[in-house]
Design an enzyme around this catalytic site. Sequence first.
Site, mmCIF file in Angstrom:
data_model
loop_
_atom_site.group_PDB
_atom_site.id
_atom_site.type_symbol
_atom_site.label_atom_id
_atom_site.label_comp_id
_atom_site.label_asym_id
_atom_site.label_seq_id
_atom_site.Cartn_x
_atom_site.Cartn_y
_atom_site.Cartn_z
ATOM 1 N N SER A 50 0.728 -1.111 -0.056
ATOM 2 C CA SER A 50 -0.051 0.012 0.118
ATOM 3 C C SER A 50 0.769 1.266 -0.023
ATOM 4 O O SER A 50 2.083 1.081 0.233
ATOM 5 C CB SER A 50 -0.943 0.033 1.232
ATOM 6 N N ASP A 83 -1.156 -1.572 -3.902
ATOM 7 C CA ASP A 83 -2.570 -1.591 -3.394
ATOM 8 C C ASP A 83 -3.157 -0.179 -3.226
ATOM 9 O O ASP A 83 -2.496 0.596 -2.665
ATOM 10 C CB ASP A 83 -2.396 -2.325 -2.187
ATOM 11 N N HIS A 84 -4.452 0.074 -3.877
ATOM 12 C CA HIS A 84 -4.861 1.463 -3.551
ATOM 13 C C HIS A 84 -4.147 2.676 -3.873
ATOM 14 O O HIS A 84 -4.022 3.501 -3.180
ATOM 15 C CB HIS A 84 -5.516 1.650 -2.101
ATOM 16 N N HIS A 189 -12.209 -3.059 5.202
ATOM 17 C CA HIS A 189 -10.782 -3.084 5.340
ATOM 18 C C HIS A 189 -10.673 -3.238 7.032
ATOM 19 O O HIS A 189 -11.614 -2.880 7.937
ATOM 20 C CB HIS A 189 -10.092 -1.961 4.992
ATOM 21 N N HIS A 223 -11.732 -7.287 -1.942
ATOM 22 C CA HIS A 223 -10.962 -6.684 -0.728
ATOM 23 C C HIS A 223 -11.417 -7.031 0.362
ATOM 24 O O HIS A 223 -12.537 -7.401 0.607
ATOM 25 C CB HIS A 223 -10.896 -5.201 -1.128
ATOM 26 N N ASN A 266 -7.679 -10.327 -1.486
ATOM 27 C CA ASN A 266 -6.865 -9.446 -0.727
ATOM 28 C C ASN A 266 -7.071 -9.927 0.762
ATOM 29 O O ASN A 266 -8.003 -9.931 1.269
ATOM 30 C CB ASN A 266 -7.030 -7.955 -0.739
ATOM 31 N N ASP A 268 -4.708 -9.001 4.556
ATOM 32 C CA ASP A 268 -3.928 -8.222 5.220
ATOM 33 C C ASP A 268 -4.129 -8.612 6.730
ATOM 34 O O ASP A 268 -3.191 -9.044 7.178
ATOM 35 C CB ASP A 268 -3.897 -6.917 4.846
ATOM 36 N N THR A 269 -5.246 -8.456 7.032
ATOM 37 C CA THR A 269 -5.699 -8.530 8.568
ATOM 38 C C THR A 269 -5.167 -9.937 9.332
ATOM 39 O O THR A 269 -4.617 -9.966 10.106
ATOM 40 C CB THR A 269 -7.076 -8.277 9.073
HETATM 41 ZN ZN LIG Z 1 -8.501 -2.762 -0.238
#
Ligand SMILES: [Zn+2]
Length: 340
Positions: A50, A83-84, A189, A223, A266, A268-269
């Site tokens: 990101s 990302d983004h 998110h 996402h 996606n 991440d967490t």
């Molecule tokens: Zn995202």
Amino acid sequence: MPLVPMRQVLDEAAKGGYGVGAFNVNNLEQIQAIMDAARATKSPVIIQASRGARKYANDIFLYHLMVAAAEIYPEIPVVLHLDHGNSPETCKSAIDMGFTSVMMDGSLMPDGKTPSTFEYNVKTTREVVEMAHAKGVTVEGEIGCLGGIEDGHGAGLDGLSHLTDPAQAEEFVKLTGVDALAIAIGTSHGAYKFTSKPTGETLKMDRLIEIHKRLPKTHLVMHGSSSVPKELQDIINQYGGKLKPTWGVPLEEIQKGIRNGVRKINVDTDSRLAITGAIRKVFMEKPEEFDPRSYLKPARDAMQQVVTARMTAFGQAGHASEYAALSLAEMTKRYASAKN
Ligand SMILES: [Zn+2]
């Protein structure tokens, strides 16, 4: 194998009917965890950074760590994705650095917070598609707004306030020529996605299916798709953490998405939770330790475990050796000939 254009990885996934995890990174240990999981499961993989990650680690560090990953794991097709991206300038800086894929998120204004208009989104995304495809780089766009905030990016709304309109999604792809499309179907998110196990009311899989029917050739992206497993929350809380109860996207819903055109997921967490739980455990059980390796190694192992489980669930496992990487120059030619 050199870094691979994302379009190739997603095209292959569509052929094979599987999904590919896109895992966020900020540092060496996270890259190692993902690459070790990819090697163990023989998976092609997308690694994404990101704007926050680029700022934290410095672009040059990140890029060279990824070049090292491609050298150390030559059998694994690996994509480096932005990302983004919040503006064409941000996307350009990633392309110049050597990223093989970028996301232009024109669903928000360049502040990364204010929802934009459809016209603005089309205009900025189209601009990035032209710039990126001329260099063989893949582009992901977004239509509708995802919930929550990630690394300072996001409108901070709940997942249901700006759902993707299927007719608008079709129009957006036609006008921009994006390779992949992120859609808003109720996901958010961060760790706090749903306050109870999601139902058809809060996670709109029907809408995803309708979008796929209208856009059967566009690779869909989910996402905010960590599953936020209770076991990982429990480890953190058992060792002094204070997470509130929360629910993510169940794996069976992601698998339903994969059966309906989702090619990039996606995550991440889940990695963050695994790392934090492992570090808390060492701090609590061995307070005499002060060598960072004593907690970073278990943290890396814990992330590798969760990534391995995702790669297996998404179906990408076993597909790493099925194709040789296309170069960005070859991709440039493909885009040019598709245009004519
Ligand atoms: Zn995202």
